[in-house]
Design a protein around this motif. Structure first.
Motif, PDB file in Angstrom:
ATOM      1  N   ALA A   1     -41.996 -13.127  61.263  1.00 17.29           N
ATOM      2  CA  ALA A   1     -40.864 -12.584  61.810  1.00 17.29           C
ATOM      3  C   ALA A   1     -39.822 -13.525  62.800  1.00 17.29           C
ATOM      4  CB  ALA A   1     -41.598 -11.682  63.166  1.00 17.29           C
ATOM      5  N   ALA A   2     -40.591 -14.887  63.025  1.00 18.43           N
ATOM      6  CA  ALA A   2     -40.019 -15.817  63.622  1.00 18.43           C
ATOM      7  C   ALA A   2     -39.039 -16.881  62.619  1.00 18.43           C
ATOM      8  CB  ALA A   2     -40.698 -16.561  64.508  1.00 18.43           C
ATOM      9  N   GLY A   3     -39.239 -16.478  61.353  1.00 21.98           N
ATOM     10  CA  GLY A   3     -38.407 -17.504  60.446  1.00 21.98           C
ATOM     11  C   GLY A   3     -39.220 -18.435  60.093  1.00 21.98           C
ATOM     12  N   LEU A   4     -40.518 -18.598  60.359  1.00 18.92           N
ATOM     13  CA  LEU A   4     -41.494 -19.759  60.110  1.00 18.92           C
ATOM     14  C   LEU A   4     -42.255 -19.555  58.771  1.00 18.92           C
ATOM     15  CD1 LEU A   4     -42.906 -20.583  63.548  1.00 18.92           C
ATOM     16  CD2 LEU A   4     -40.903 -21.480  62.618  1.00 18.92           C
ATOM     17  N   ALA A   5     -42.510 -20.689  58.118  1.00 17.67           N
ATOM     18  CA  ALA A   5     -43.535 -20.645  57.037  1.00 17.67           C
ATOM     19  C   ALA A   5     -44.717 -20.591  57.428  1.00 17.67           C
ATOM     20  CB  ALA A   5     -43.128 -21.926  55.915  1.00 17.67           C
ATOM     21  N   TYR A   6     -45.817 -20.070  56.847  1.00 19.43           N
ATOM     22  CA  TYR A   6     -47.187 -19.777  57.259  1.00 19.43           C
ATOM     23  C   TYR A   6     -48.252 -19.792  56.080  1.00 19.43           C
ATOM     24  CZ  TYR A   6     -51.374 -17.483  58.879  1.00 19.43           C
ATOM     25  OH  TYR A   6     -52.690 -17.298  59.399  1.00 19.43           O
ATOM     26  N   HIS A   7     -49.247 -20.819  56.278  1.00 23.56           N
ATOM     27  CA  HIS A   7     -49.796 -20.969  55.192  1.00 23.56           C
ATOM     28  C   HIS A   7     -51.472 -20.820  55.852  1.00 23.56           C
ATOM     29  CE1 HIS A   7     -47.036 -22.962  52.573  1.00 23.56           C
ATOM     30  NE2 HIS A   7     -46.622 -23.546  53.767  1.00 23.56           N
ATOM     31  N   ALA A   8     -52.215 -20.029  55.087  1.00 25.62           N
ATOM     32  CA  ALA A   8     -53.661 -19.731  55.624  1.00 25.62           C
ATOM     33  C   ALA A   8     -54.474 -20.609  54.634  1.00 25.62           C
ATOM     34  CB  ALA A   8     -54.170 -18.437  55.633  1.00 25.62           C
ATOM     35  N   ILE A   9     -54.942 -21.862  55.317  1.00 28.75           N
ATOM     36  CA  ILE A   9     -56.047 -22.678  54.559  1.00 28.75           C
ATOM     37  C   ILE A   9     -57.353 -22.726  55.443  1.00 28.75           C
ATOM     38  CG2 ILE A   9     -56.135 -24.743  53.578  1.00 28.75           C
ATOM     39  CD1 ILE A   9     -53.098 -25.245  53.537  1.00 28.75           C
ATOM     40  N   PRO A  10     -58.167 -21.827  55.145  1.00 32.10           N
ATOM     41  CA  PRO A  10     -59.200 -21.695  56.137  1.00 32.10           C
ATOM     42  C   PRO A  10     -60.413 -22.791  55.583  1.00 32.10           C
ATOM     43  CG  PRO A  10     -59.149 -19.631  54.839  1.00 32.10           C
ATOM     44  CD  PRO A  10     -57.903 -20.556  54.501  1.00 32.10           C
ATOM     45  N   LEU A  11     -61.020 -23.641  56.448  1.00 32.21           N
ATOM     46  CA  LEU A  11     -61.901 -24.419  56.119  1.00 32.21           C
ATOM     47  C   LEU A  11     -63.278 -23.718  57.008  1.00 32.21           C
ATOM     48  CD1 LEU A  11     -63.315 -26.741  55.478  1.00 32.21           C
ATOM     49  CD2 LEU A  11     -62.040 -28.336  57.043  1.00 32.21           C
ATOM     50  N   GLY A  12     -64.183 -23.251  56.287  1.00 34.64           N
ATOM     51  CA  GLY A  12     -65.258 -22.751  56.949  1.00 34.64           C
ATOM     52  C   GLY A  12     -66.551 -23.370  56.713  1.00 34.64           C
ATOM     53  N   ARG A  13     -67.682 -22.632  56.802  1.00 30.72           N
ATOM     54  CA  ARG A  13     -68.887 -23.199  56.552  1.00 30.72           C
ATOM     55  C   ARG A  13     -69.257 -23.921  55.146  1.00 30.72           C
ATOM     56  NH1 ARG A  13     -72.769 -20.763  60.416  1.00 30.72           N
ATOM     57  NH2 ARG A  13     -71.943 -19.508  61.737  1.00 30.72           N
ATOM     58  N   GLU A  14     -68.519 -23.676  54.146  1.00 32.78           N
ATOM     59  CA  GLU A  14     -68.537 -24.206  52.841  1.00 32.78           C
ATOM     60  C   GLU A  14     -68.192 -25.479  52.891  1.00 32.78           C
ATOM     61  OE1 GLU A  14     -65.102 -21.800  53.201  1.00 32.78           O
ATOM     62  OE2 GLU A  14     -67.026 -21.288  53.372  1.00 32.78           O
ATOM     63  N   GLY A  15     -67.232 -25.898  53.758  1.00 33.27           N
ATOM     64  CA  GLY A  15     -66.865 -27.439  54.051  1.00 33.27           C
ATOM     65  C   GLY A  15     -65.530 -27.488  53.229  1.00 33.27           C
TER      66      GLY A  15
ATOM     67  N   LEU B   1     -58.795 -27.161  48.876  1.00 32.88           N
ATOM     68  CA  LEU B   1     -58.481 -27.088  50.336  1.00 32.88           C
ATOM     69  C   LEU B   1     -57.496 -28.472  50.464  1.00 32.88           C
ATOM     70  CD1 LEU B   1     -61.428 -25.893  52.365  1.00 32.88           C
ATOM     71  CD2 LEU B   1     -59.556 -24.623  51.599  1.00 32.88           C
ATOM     72  N   VAL B   2     -57.590 -29.422  50.274  1.00 39.35           N
ATOM     73  CA  VAL B   2     -57.057 -30.746  50.627  1.00 39.35           C
ATOM     74  C   VAL B   2     -55.804 -30.659  49.760  1.00 39.35           C
ATOM     75  CG1 VAL B   2     -56.983 -33.478  50.213  1.00 39.35           C
ATOM     76  CG2 VAL B   2     -58.936 -32.290  50.924  1.00 39.35           C
ATOM     77  N   ALA B   3     -55.774 -30.080  48.626  1.00 37.56           N
ATOM     78  CA  ALA B   3     -54.579 -30.091  47.638  1.00 37.56           C
ATOM     79  C   ALA B   3     -53.487 -28.887  48.358  1.00 37.56           C
ATOM     80  CB  ALA B   3     -54.585 -29.713  46.272  1.00 37.56           C
ATOM     81  N   GLN B   4     -53.926 -27.721  48.941  1.00 35.28           N
ATOM     82  CA  GLN B   4     -53.125 -26.731  49.470  1.00 35.28           C
ATOM     83  C   GLN B   4     -52.727 -27.326  50.759  1.00 35.28           C
ATOM     84  OE1 GLN B   4     -54.883 -22.984  49.813  1.00 35.28           O
ATOM     85  NE2 GLN B   4     -56.531 -23.656  48.763  1.00 35.28           N
ATOM     86  N   THR B   5     -53.440 -28.260  51.442  1.00 38.53           N
ATOM     87  CA  THR B   5     -52.773 -28.893  52.763  1.00 38.53           C
ATOM     88  C   THR B   5     -51.773 -29.868  52.265  1.00 38.53           C
ATOM     89  OG1 THR B   5     -54.979 -28.648  53.833  1.00 38.53           O
ATOM     90  CG2 THR B   5     -53.508 -30.170  54.716  1.00 38.53           C
ATOM     91  N   LYS B   6     -51.947 -30.725  51.307  1.00 37.41           N
ATOM     92  CA  LYS B   6     -51.020 -31.776  50.956  1.00 37.41           C
ATOM     93  C   LYS B   6     -49.595 -30.816  50.504  1.00 37.41           C
ATOM     94  CE  LYS B   6     -50.194 -35.552  48.064  1.00 37.41           C
ATOM     95  NZ  LYS B   6     -50.507 -36.926  48.780  1.00 37.41           N
ATOM     96  N   ALA B   7     -49.926 -29.756  49.641  1.00 38.75           N
ATOM     97  CA  ALA B   7     -48.818 -29.136  49.372  1.00 38.75           C
ATOM     98  C   ALA B   7     -47.880 -28.459  50.330  1.00 38.75           C
ATOM     99  CB  ALA B   7     -49.195 -28.115  48.154  1.00 38.75           C
ATOM    100  N   ALA B   8     -48.813 -27.817  51.372  1.00 35.45           N
ATOM    101  CA  ALA B   8     -47.991 -27.316  52.535  1.00 35.45           C
ATOM    102  C   ALA B   8     -47.236 -28.200  53.463  1.00 35.45           C
ATOM    103  CB  ALA B   8     -48.998 -26.535  53.543  1.00 35.45           C
ATOM    104  N   LEU B   9     -47.870 -29.454  53.577  1.00 38.30           N
ATOM    105  CA  LEU B   9     -47.196 -30.534  54.432  1.00 38.30           C
ATOM    106  C   LEU B   9     -46.052 -31.148  53.635  1.00 38.30           C
ATOM    107  CD1 LEU B   9     -50.221 -32.342  55.452  1.00 38.30           C
ATOM    108  CD2 LEU B   9     -48.833 -30.747  56.919  1.00 38.30           C
ATOM    109  N   GLU B  10     -46.121 -31.236  52.333  1.00 39.98           N
ATOM    110  CA  GLU B  10     -45.016 -31.921  51.672  1.00 39.98           C
ATOM    111  C   GLU B  10     -43.819 -30.881  51.340  1.00 39.98           C
ATOM    112  OE1 GLU B  10     -46.777 -33.625  48.157  1.00 39.98           O
ATOM    113  OE2 GLU B  10     -47.372 -35.119  49.130  1.00 39.98           O
ATOM    114  N   GLY B  11     -44.216 -29.595  51.357  1.00 36.75           N
ATOM    115  CA  GLY B  11     -43.189 -28.395  51.082  1.00 36.75           C
ATOM    116  C   GLY B  11     -42.247 -27.915  52.339  1.00 36.75           C
ATOM    117  N   SER B  12     -43.045 -28.367  53.359  1.00 38.21           N
ATOM    118  CA  SER B  12     -42.333 -27.915  54.802  1.00 38.21           C
ATOM    119  C   SER B  12     -40.913 -28.674  54.943  1.00 38.21           C
ATOM    120  CB  SER B  12     -43.218 -28.567  55.920  1.00 38.21           C
ATOM    121  OG  SER B  12     -42.483 -28.117  57.347  1.00 38.21           O
TER     122      SER B  12
END
Length: 169
Positions: A87-101, A106-117
């Motif tokens: 609603a605020a016009g921001l990009a949003y990525h859910a990349i949950p890091l839970g008990r499975e570690g 998860l690392v690749a998703q994080t890298k893509a979110a950071l590089e795509g920002s």
């Protein structure tokens, strides 16, 4: 990418905060304890949907949620924060890091979110430690391990235990 540690991450209390609050435009301080890792990435503990407008006013263009739903009864659902971000016009990525570690995905998703920002990225979890861990591992092979560890330390997070992984890439 293989060989990332699979672990339940310790609480932030073992990593020491620097206690610096982020200044707000017009004076005062943001109630959130935002930790600036570098010009592109900042981290913090849990946010609320109403914090999104303030984060946007601080110049963040992307929100990354590293906290799985349901960790705490007082935690807002990822969908609530996503709706506020969109609603605020921001990009949003859910990349949950839970008990499975940590996983290579998860690392690749994080890298893509950071590089795509298109601008500064705000990442959060319960304490900021999981967000910092994923950021650090996403930088492996692209930047010297010592530089990654130093930036995290400056923000109050000890990532020295990842040194062996950060040298890979």
């Amino acid at each position: 990418m293989t060989g990332y540690p699979r672990q339940v991450l310790p609480s932030a209390h073992t990593h020491g905060y620097n206690g610096t609050a982020m200044p707000m435009a017009g004076g005062g301080e943001l109630a959130l304890d935002v930790k600036r890792i570098n010009d592109h990435v900042s981290v913090s503990g849990q946010i609320q949907p109403q914090d999104i407008a303030t984060l946007k006013s601080l110049g963040f263009t992307t929100i990354v949620n590293n906290r799985p739903d349901g960790e705490s009864p007082d935690q807002p659902a990822s969908a609530e924060i996503e709706a506020a971000a969109k609603a605020a016009g921001l990009a949003y990525h859910a990349i949950p890091l839970g008990r499975e570690g940590v996983s290579p995905d998860l690392v690749a998703q994080t890298k893509a979110a950071l590089e795509g920002s298109e601008g500064p990225v705000f990442c959060f979890c319960r304490s900021g430690t999981r967000s910092t861990t994923l950021w650090a591992l996403s930088q492996a092979g692209d930047r010297p391990a010592g530089e990654i560890i130093a930036e995290a330390a400056e923000a109050g997070y000890d990532m020295s235990h990842l040194a062996g992984y950060l040298g890979q890439g």
